[in-house]
Scaffold this motif. Sequence first.
Motif, PDB file in Angstrom:
ATOM      1  N   TYR A  37      34.787  38.898  35.069  1.00 43.94           N
ATOM      2  CA  TYR A  37      35.161  40.135  35.716  1.00 43.94           C
ATOM      3  C   TYR A  37      35.193  39.856  37.213  1.00 43.94           C
ATOM      4  N   ARG A  38      35.760  40.781  37.965  1.00 44.25           N
ATOM      5  CA  ARG A  38      35.745  40.657  39.428  1.00 44.25           C
ATOM      6  C   ARG A  38      35.578  42.025  40.061  1.00 44.25           C
ATOM      7  N   GLN A  39      35.064  42.006  41.275  1.00 42.76           N
ATOM      8  CA  GLN A  39      34.862  43.247  42.007  1.00 42.76           C
ATOM      9  C   GLN A  39      35.223  43.040  43.463  1.00 42.76           C
ATOM     10  N   ALA A  40      36.239  43.765  43.915  1.00 45.15           N
ATOM     11  CA  ALA A  40      36.646  43.732  45.320  1.00 45.15           C
ATOM     12  C   ALA A  40      35.904  44.831  46.072  1.00 45.15           C
ATOM     13  N   PRO A  41      35.759  44.697  47.391  1.00 41.96           N
ATOM     14  CA  PRO A  41      35.053  45.717  48.173  1.00 41.96           C
ATOM     15  C   PRO A  41      35.655  47.102  47.972  1.00 41.96           C
ATOM     16  N   PHE A  47      38.028  43.814  34.560  1.00 39.75           N
ATOM     17  CA  PHE A  47      38.179  42.699  33.634  1.00 39.75           C
ATOM     18  C   PHE A  47      39.220  41.718  34.155  1.00 39.75           C
ATOM     19  N   VAL A  48      38.922  40.417  34.018  1.00 42.67           N
ATOM     20  CA  VAL A  48      39.879  39.378  34.397  1.00 42.67           C
ATOM     21  C   VAL A  48      40.368  38.627  33.151  1.00 42.67           C
ATOM     22  N   ALA A  57      42.060  33.730  23.779  1.00 43.59           N
ATOM     23  CA  ALA A  57      41.905  34.223  25.150  1.00 43.59           C
ATOM     24  C   ALA A  57      42.677  35.520  25.363  1.00 43.59           C
ATOM     25  N   ASP A  58      42.180  36.307  26.293  1.00 41.44           N
ATOM     26  CA  ASP A  58      42.842  37.551  26.684  1.00 41.44           C
ATOM     27  C   ASP A  58      42.770  37.650  28.201  1.00 41.44           C
ATOM     28  N   TYR A  59      43.792  38.249  28.795  1.00 42.08           N
ATOM     29  CA  TYR A  59      43.881  38.311  30.245  1.00 42.08           C
ATOM     30  C   TYR A  59      44.271  39.701  30.720  1.00 42.08           C
ATOM     31  N   ALA A  60      43.817  40.042  31.920  1.00 38.94           N
ATOM     32  CA  ALA A  60      44.332  41.225  32.582  1.00 38.94           C
ATOM     33  C   ALA A  60      45.785  40.968  32.965  1.00 38.94           C
ATOM     34  N   ASP A  61      46.587  42.022  32.958  1.00 38.22           N
ATOM     35  CA  ASP A  61      47.996  41.870  33.303  1.00 38.22           C
ATOM     36  C   ASP A  61      48.181  41.269  34.696  1.00 38.22           C
ATOM     37  N   VAL A  92      34.517  39.260  44.417  1.00 31.01           N
ATOM     38  CA  VAL A  92      33.398  38.516  43.839  1.00 31.01           C
ATOM     39  C   VAL A  92      33.646  38.425  42.338  1.00 31.01           C
ATOM     40  N   TYR A  93      33.621  37.218  41.817  1.00 33.69           N
ATOM     41  CA  TYR A  93      33.902  36.981  40.405  1.00 33.69           C
ATOM     42  C   TYR A  93      32.569  36.766  39.668  1.00 33.69           C
ATOM     43  N   PHE A  94      32.427  37.490  38.567  1.00 38.17           N
ATOM     44  CA  PHE A  94      31.210  37.423  37.754  1.00 38.17           C
ATOM     45  C   PHE A  94      31.561  36.910  36.363  1.00 38.17           C
ATOM     46  N   CYS A  95      30.834  35.908  35.891  1.00 39.66           N
ATOM     47  CA  CYS A  95      31.003  35.504  34.504  1.00 39.66           C
ATOM     48  C   CYS A  95      30.009  36.272  33.636  1.00 39.66           C
ATOM     49  N   TYR A  96      30.328  36.351  32.364  1.00 38.95           N
ATOM     50  CA  TYR A  96      29.398  36.965  31.417  1.00 38.95           C
ATOM     51  C   TYR A  96      29.491  36.216  30.092  1.00 38.95           C
TER      52      TYR A  96
END
Length: 120
Positions: A37-41, A47-48, A57-61, A92-96
Amino acid sequence: QVQLVESGGGLVQPGGSLKLSCAASGSIFTIYDMGWYRQAPGNQREFVADTTSYGRADYADSVRGRFTISRDNAKNTVYLQMNSLKPEDTAVYFCYADIRVTGRGLSDYWGQGSQVTVSA
């Protein structure tokens, strides 16, 4: 205990590439889905990409065709190859990972976050 440790973030020019890694360690019995996932200010976490244990695999558009998620099950590691980066990918990119801990149930675990900045 389970830990997810990320690496690979940084500063890159538009059009450039970066590769993020996220390694899980601890009392792991089974890892199911892993992803990013990612979170911008000022924005919510979004979801990424994600991947199942057998590689679907699956991706955001917004990233499909530019980002590639992969995993190495032997190393309990998930990767995110990011190509053709744009300023709007800055976040900021977060893995899970969905992990069944030895002797316990299934839970989500998160990495510490990696800053990716795309700027000229």
